[in-house]
Every structure is written in C-alpha cells, then in structure tokens.
Design a protein around this motif. Structure first.
Motif, mmCIF file in Angstrom:
data_model
loop_
_atom_site.group_PDB
_atom_site.id
_atom_site.type_symbol
_atom_site.label_atom_id
_atom_site.label_comp_id
_atom_site.label_asym_id
_atom_site.label_seq_id
_atom_site.Cartn_x
_atom_site.Cartn_y
_atom_site.Cartn_z
ATOM 1 N N ASP B 140 1.256 -1.541 -0.184
ATOM 2 C CA ASP B 140 -0.312 0.253 -0.249
ATOM 3 C C ASP B 140 0.481 0.863 0.176
ATOM 4 O O ASP B 140 0.221 2.188 -0.254
ATOM 5 N N LEU B 141 2.362 1.055 0.152
ATOM 6 C CA LEU B 141 3.013 2.326 0.113
ATOM 7 C C LEU B 141 3.956 2.016 -1.193
ATOM 8 O O LEU B 141 5.066 2.428 -1.177
ATOM 9 N N ASN B 142 3.874 1.823 -2.009
ATOM 10 C CA ASN B 142 3.705 1.260 -3.403
ATOM 11 C C ASN B 142 4.730 3.030 -3.364
ATOM 12 O O ASN B 142 6.465 3.248 -4.325
ATOM 13 N N GLN B 143 4.594 4.124 -3.157
ATOM 14 C CA GLN B 143 4.806 5.395 -4.118
ATOM 15 C C GLN B 143 5.838 5.951 -3.316
ATOM 16 O O GLN B 143 6.907 6.060 -3.668
ATOM 17 N N GLU B 144 6.276 4.530 -1.812
ATOM 18 C CA GLU B 144 6.893 5.463 -1.227
ATOM 19 C C GLU B 144 8.377 4.218 -1.259
ATOM 20 O O GLU B 144 8.989 3.721 -0.103
ATOM 21 N N VAL B 149 10.577 -5.050 -6.776
ATOM 22 C CA VAL B 149 10.019 -6.800 -6.571
ATOM 23 C C VAL B 149 11.044 -6.644 -7.270
ATOM 24 O O VAL B 149 11.369 -8.486 -6.333
ATOM 25 N N GLN B 150 12.013 -6.726 -7.648
ATOM 26 C CA GLN B 150 12.808 -8.003 -8.732
ATOM 27 C C GLN B 150 13.625 -8.092 -7.285
ATOM 28 O O GLN B 150 14.562 -8.872 -7.351
ATOM 29 N N GLU B 151 14.035 -7.685 -7.289
ATOM 30 C CA GLU B 151 15.393 -7.230 -5.638
ATOM 31 C C GLU B 151 14.744 -8.218 -4.835
ATOM 32 O O GLU B 151 15.593 -8.900 -4.576
ATOM 33 N N GLY B 152 13.361 -8.546 -4.786
ATOM 34 C CA GLY B 152 12.621 -8.974 -3.294
ATOM 35 C C GLY B 152 13.158 -10.376 -3.795
ATOM 36 O O GLY B 152 12.950 -11.704 -3.843
ATOM 37 N N ARG B 153 12.502 -10.474 -5.199
ATOM 38 C CA ARG B 153 12.495 -12.032 -5.781
ATOM 39 C C ARG B 153 13.834 -12.195 -6.508
ATOM 40 O O ARG B 153 13.873 -13.618 -6.100
ATOM 41 N N ALA B 154 15.379 -11.738 -6.297
ATOM 42 C CA ALA B 154 16.001 -12.066 -6.000
ATOM 43 C C ALA B 154 17.118 -12.563 -5.185
ATOM 44 O O ALA B 154 17.033 -13.682 -5.111
ATOM 45 N N LEU B 155 16.249 -11.845 -3.918
ATOM 46 C CA LEU B 155 17.244 -12.311 -3.260
ATOM 47 C C LEU B 155 16.204 -14.116 -2.691
ATOM 48 O O LEU B 155 16.684 -14.786 -2.343
ATOM 49 N N ALA B 156 14.981 -14.161 -2.925
ATOM 50 C CA ALA B 156 14.177 -14.892 -2.491
ATOM 51 C C ALA B 156 15.064 -16.366 -3.976
ATOM 52 O O ALA B 156 14.826 -17.388 -3.698
ATOM 53 N N SER B 157 14.766 -16.401 -5.047
ATOM 54 C CA SER B 157 15.019 -17.171 -5.334
ATOM 55 C C SER B 157 16.987 -17.515 -5.157
ATOM 56 O O SER B 157 17.672 -18.602 -5.547
#
Lengths: 520, 224
Positions: B140-144, B149-157
C-alpha cells in the motif's frame, strides 16, 4: 494454604454467611486512628501479598530484596548468561545494520525552543559515558551535549569523593540518581520534593531494568563503555513515556500501593480459588487485572510480589495492545524480586473485548504451553461458576462515587491500608474530570505526601486550606489517609470525617480490598 | 476474503472419506520492528487490520485452514522485531514448519535485516524441512517504495525460497499467501514421515467453539 482454600470454599457454599460477620468477631467495629498496623480497614487477614508493602521508604532504601531470591536465581542467571552469549555474538550483525533507525517516535520537538524548556518535568537517562539513553521530550540525538554536561556535573562532584544529589535554581529542581551503569536526571518545575522526584526516577530505572535485567546492563557496559543502549530499548520508549504519565496521574504509584476492583468477597474468593487451582510447577504468580485494578493475585508460598514490580506489570499490560490479539509470551524482569534474571509472563485477555487480563508468571521460558493450559483450566473452572457473572457485572461499575460515603463537603479521598499495600479511592468528582484538574489534585496529594514523609521532619497529620479546596492528611502505623474537601469545610469537620470514613471503609472493606489472599 | 478458504464445519461432513486429519503446523514470523508481522498474523487469523503497538516478546495465535484432504492448524508465533528480544527468537523458530521473513518495501534497512534473518535461519535448517518465504509487506506504500519487486524476487531465488509481496493493511495477497503456505507445508513437510504431528481430534468440538468466539485463544498441550 489448605486452610485458606477451605475457608474460601465455605464462604462460597454458604453465601448467606456474610463475610462481614466473620470479621466483626475479631475486628474493632469502630476503628480509631490509633489502631495498630494489621487491624486497620483493608488489612489482609492472613499474610500480605506484597513485600514490605507498607513502606514508602522502600523506594529509596535498597536493603530488602536479597532475601527472597533463592533457587530461582541460579537458574535464571544461567539463562541470562546464555542470552548474553547470543547477544554478544550478534555484535557482528549489529555493525552491519547500524542504519536501523530508532524512528517512529513522534517526539520531534525543537530542544532549543521555549516550549521544550517549559515542560513541567523532564526526565533524562544517560550512560556513565554520557551517552543519551532516554529523554521524555525531544530526541536523544539533539540532547547529547546537554547530557554530556549532566554527566560532567556528576563526574566532577564524584571526583571529590562526593555525590551530587540536586541543584535548586530559578524555580527548577534538578535531581540526580546514579544507578551504575545508568545515570538518571529529573528536571522539575513542580513543587515536589527531591525525595518524590527521586522516587519517580527510581521507577524509571526499574522500568529499564525490567526490560533488560541489571546483569545484562552491567555486562553490556563492562564490554563496551560507550554502548548505545537505545538500540536495545528501541521500540520500548513508550513504556517509559507511559510510566511517566502514570506517575503524574496514578495515586497507586504515589502511595506505593495498588487498588482493587470492587467485588463482593464471595465472588472474589471463587475467582481466587479458581486461579489457585490452575497451578503449575514453575508458576510463581497469577495476577488477574481489570484495567488498572487488581481482581486477585495468587502467589507461590514464600514468594512475594513487590508493588513496584506489580506497577511495572500494570504499565506493560496497559501500554500495549499487542496482548489483545492472541496470547503474549514475554521475558520480564521483576527488578524488586530479582534484578539478575527474567521471568516469563503469559499475558492474555480472558475474552476478546474484555477488560480482564490474566498474567501468569513462570520461571521457565519453555513454559508457554503449560501456562496456556493453566489459563484454559482457570477459564473452564471459572465460567462454570456464577462468580464469573458477578465479576463481569462488577466490571460495569469499577469504581464508586464519594457521595456513597455520605460525608458532606468531602470531594475525594485516598485511603491506603499499610499492611495489605492496597488503597481505595472513589472516582473523581465532576470538578476534577479534566486532565489538568486531575493532575492538579494529584499534585496536591503529592504535596501532602511529601510533608507526611519528609525525611527529617515527617508529619502525622496535616490540614491545609487552599483556594479551591481544603485538604487533610493523616498517617498512622496502620493507614495513610488523604482527604479533599470543598473550601467550605472546616478543620473540625475534617477531623470528624476521618472517623466516619474509616467506619464506612470498614463496612465496605470486604468489597474494596482483598482480605484473604491465596497461595498455591 | 473468506470465500477463498472453504470452511468445512467438521470432519463428519466428509462421511464418504475417512475422517479428515488435523495436523499442526508451526509458523514463525521474523523481521525488523515495524514491518507488519503482527498485522500479517492478524490478517491470517481474523482477516482484520488494526494499527498495533509493538509486540512485546512474542504473540501466539492459531488459525485453522481446511484443505481438500487435510486440515492444518497453524500455530503462529509472531515474534517481536525489537533487538532486545533477538536472543530469544531461536526458541520460536526452532522446529518451525513455516518461517516467514518479512520486510517493509518502503524501508531499505528492513530488507538488509531480512537478509540477516535468512542467513541465520539457513544455518539452522536442512532444505525441505521448513517452508521459508520472503515477504515484502506494505504494498500500500508503493509510492514510497525503496525495495523493488525484482530485488525481493532475486534475493528469494538466490536463497531458494518463495517470494510474495503483500499488504496487511489492505489485505492484498494475504489470504492467497496463507492458502499457498498451507499447500506448500502439507505437500512439502507433511508428506514426510513424522513431518507434521497430528492434533488431538477430541478437541475438535472445542476448536469450533473457539473459532466462533475467539479464534485467537488456544489451549494446546504439547504432544497428542
């Protein structure tokens, strides 16, 4: 213990046998101010629930606690050593993420502003290296030089083999409390005495210890003198903020006593015995609260809870909504019991929207499910009894009006039974409904309290006429009484009111106080 | 939201099958202070949002999820993010079947902290015994946003875990996450011998009572 349990059962089964009758046989009908400790209205019949409950001086004297820390000590020390190992090994991690901010404090306030200066009471906590740990107003970062000066003052006087206690200047009192490895400083514009201010600083000190234990505090500062303790206290500042708020408002903290939910003794006895029955090996204290009022407290034999520790528990529960959703399980140090180790408290509300909060204090950190089971057993037992209904009914009127006492011109009072460590007080009348007025009245009580407990010239009674009210305070070996009258009252009326009030309290004592505390 | 989670009133309705088993699954939520662990837990348990004060110590909540052939009873340990409680968190992630590592997408430092949690967890776990999930909360705080998303996904994978972005405030993706967790934990851990312990069936009636009144409180003894 057996006997106590039975008596509770008896008074339950024959509820026509009013407990008052039972009391009348061995208690004076009309207590006189000369009556001795232990027989005053509200005095517990068996043993007190609290340690040295009668003494306000507890807070300033530091002699007692060693005695009651027994076998648990070794164990908890072992545990905290274990915790410390983890803590130390985290040091590496810490440095990586020093950027973790202590954000989200809405205390952004310009510390050079007049508004900041004019706060009635400031409290600062710093380390012996002069590092800021806590400030009531503004941010610690902005105050590092101010706190540096404070530490310089402390060290300067210490260098002369002396201790700085206070500075009085320009309507301001600056009070110092050195509790290695912490230094606490209070700056007050109120007319409270140094001793009262010190008492408040003591509370803040104990609040910090209850989060970390003294052992851990010492360990940290031995390893790293200029450690920034805010890292460990981050997210808990609100507890200290709330405690300071309570110190301004809550007569219990002033009187070193707690107040009870008014409840018929027959119902209270059933609640207590249900709690007593839900015991477990490592369970030390079971505490049932209704908001800020004690419903009952059951303790392990020979283990006493200090009222300061209880107030810290009240503060923890009252300040946090996190126990509302689910069952809380948290380490907590009860500093007056043992500054070295943690207890583990299971904290939960009996029902989702209920005011009733149950706190089960265990010595074992793996005891969550045992405590959860204790709670369930208590609830099952209690909900079968009509006492539960009576208790819920009592929650609707958690207080009483001063009009019920029937003393003309009496507006408000505080009565503390010294031997039980419990106090009673009616709700604030209409003229003291606003926050400012309540705090003003509390300020007047604090004044009286200071006079009665003056370190060198304590008073036994005190009558004072002020513009908006007349006040009367009386302390005996059995009780402390503070009365607030309208300005129309006279001294003679005040004196006669005392007897009338004591009679009323005697009549109501089994509802207003916990007369038969239980142990497991 | 609730329609995604079929509420089966009881095992007896499935009379054609053998009674549905209830398995206990221990879930732990880890991450920095203020990333929304408690709010996620509250979404899981009541599908509500309330602004919460910092968790003290740890909070224990339960949620029952009914899958087609099994019922999972999630026992959720919502840990406090504050550093002073760090030393006790191993108590809670020890033996967990599900570990959720949460960060706040609008605060970069919580992402760094999440990586540390992952490193700490991976020292403890053998692959396959625990479903680990990285969660970027507060969409919900997408503006901030500070963590993409890519970073999150990269860390997860990189670490071999699953990844979801959620909003506990709006409820975005939270129910889906819980269901996905349930499937994963049942297929992954539950299939193994002794992976999940069974929850006492006799307490079933009581459970339903609680589900109506107070889905939060629980009385669960250790062992069957």
């Amino acid at each position: 213990m057996e006997e106590e349990g039975q008596r509770a059962a008896v008074s339950w089964d024959n509820s026509t046998l009013a407990p008052v009758d039972r009391l009348r046989s061995d208690r004076a009908e009309s207590p006189t101010p000369g009556l001795v400790e232990g027989t005053e209205p509200g005095a517990g019949q068996k043993s007190a629930m609290f340690v040295h409950a009668q003494s306000f001086e507890d807070l300033t004297g530091e002699t007692e606690e060693e005695a009651q820390t027994d076998a648990e000590l070794d164990k908890s020390e072992g545990e905290s050593a274990e915790d410390l190992k983890v803590l130390v090994s985290e040091k590496a991690i810490e440095d990586q993420c020093n950027s973790i901010s202590t954000e989200s404090r809405s205390k952004e306030e310009d510390v050079s502003s007049e508004a900041w200066r004019s706060h009635r009471k400031h409290v600062f906590v710093l380390s012996e290296a002069g590092k800021p740990i806590y400030t009531r107003y503004g941010t610690e970062e902005a105050l590092s030089s101010t706190m540096g000066v404070m530490m310089a003052l402390v060290s300067f006087v210490e260098a002369e083999k002396n201790i700085i206690r206070s500075i009085h200047a320009d309507g301001c009192k600056v009070v110092f409390l050195t509790k290695s490895p912490l230094v606490l400083v209070g700056v007050s514009r109120t007319c409270q005495s140094d001793k009262e201010l010190l008492r408040e600083l003591q509370y803040i000190y104990y609040q910090i210890v209850s989060l970390l234990t003294l052992t851990q505090l010492n360990h940290i500062f031995q390893h790293k003198q200029n450690y920034d303790l805010r890292r460990l206290l981050a997210g808990s500042e609100y507890l200290t903020d709330n405690l300071l708020h309570r110190l301004d408002r809550d007569p219990g903290l002033l009187l070193s006593a707690v107040t009870c939910l008014p409840l018929a003794s027959s119902a209270r006895d059933v609640v207590s015995s249900s709690l007593q029955a839900a015991k477990a090996k490592n369970l030390v204290f079971s505490i049932l609260l209704a908001g800020d009022r004690l419903v009952t407290l059951v303790r392990k034999k020979e283990q006493f809870l200090h009222h300061i520790d209880l107030h810290l528990v009240f503060n923890l529960v009252g300040s946090s909504s996190s126990f509302r959703e689910g069952e809380g399980w948290t380490p907590i140090c009860l500093p007056k019991f043992n500054t070295a180790g943690f207890f583990h408290a299971h904290i939960s509300y009996l029902e989702p929207a209920s005011e009733l909060c149950l706190i089960l204090v265990s010595t074992d950190r793996e005891d969550f499910f045992n405590m959860s089971d204790c709670k369930q057993r208590f609830l099952e037992r209690l909900s079968k009894r009509s006492a539960y209904q009576a208790l819920k009914e009592a929650l609707k009127s958690p207080t009483y009006t001063v009009a019920q006492v029937g003393i003309p011109e009496l507006r408000h009072f505080l009565y503390k039974s010294k031997s039980s460590g419990l106090y009673t007080s009616p709700e604030f009348p209409i003229m003291y409904q606003s926050d400012e007025e309540q705090e003003r009245l509390m300020g007047l009580y604090q004044d009286l309290h200071s006079c009665l407990h003056h370190p060198s010239r304590p008073l036994r009674s005190f009558y004072r006429c002020s513009e908006a009210e007349n006040l009367f305070a009386w302390v005996t070996s059995g009780f402390e009484l503070y009365l607030c009258f309208s300005p129309l009252a006279t001294k003679a009326l005040a004196v006669s009111a005392v007897n009338k009030l004591l009679k009323w309290i005697r009549k109501e004592e089994d509802r207003l106080f916990i007369l038969s505390p239980l142990t497991y | 939201m609730g329609e995604n989670l079929p509420r089966v009133p009881g095992a007896q309705l499935h009379s054609s099958h053998s009674p549905i088993r209830t398995l206990r699954a221990k879930m732990v939520l880890l991450g920095s202070s203020g990333v929304g662990k408690s709010s996620l837990a509250l979404r899981f348990v009541k599908d509500e949002f309330k602004s919460a004060s910092p968790t003290v110590g740890c909070a224990y909540l339960t949620r029952v999820v009914h899958l087609s052939d099994v019922t999972l009873r999630f026992e959720i340990w919502d840990t406090a993010g504050q550093e002073k409680y760090h030393s006790i968190t191993p108590l809670y992630y020890r033996g967990a079947h599900v570990a959720l590592v949460v960060y706040d997408i609008s605060k970069r430092e919580t992402f760094a902290r999440a990586q540390m949690w992952l490193n700490e967890l991976q020292k403890q776990y053998i692959q396959g015994s625990t479903v680990m999930w990285l969660i970027g909360n507060k969409t919900d705080l997408n503006q901030e946003r500070q963590v993409s998303v890519q970073e999150g996904r990269a860390l997860a994978s990189d670490k071999g875990l699953l990844f979801t972005e959620t909003s506990a405030l709006s409820g975005n993706q939270t129910t889906e996450l819980l269901l996905a967790l349930a499937h994963r934990v049942y297929e992954g851990v539950g299939a193994q011998q002794g992976g999940l312990s069974e929850w006492s069936v006799t307490a079933q009636a009581e459970l339903h009572h609680r589900e109506r009144f107070n889905p939060v409180a629980s009385c669960c003894k250790v062992g069957p």
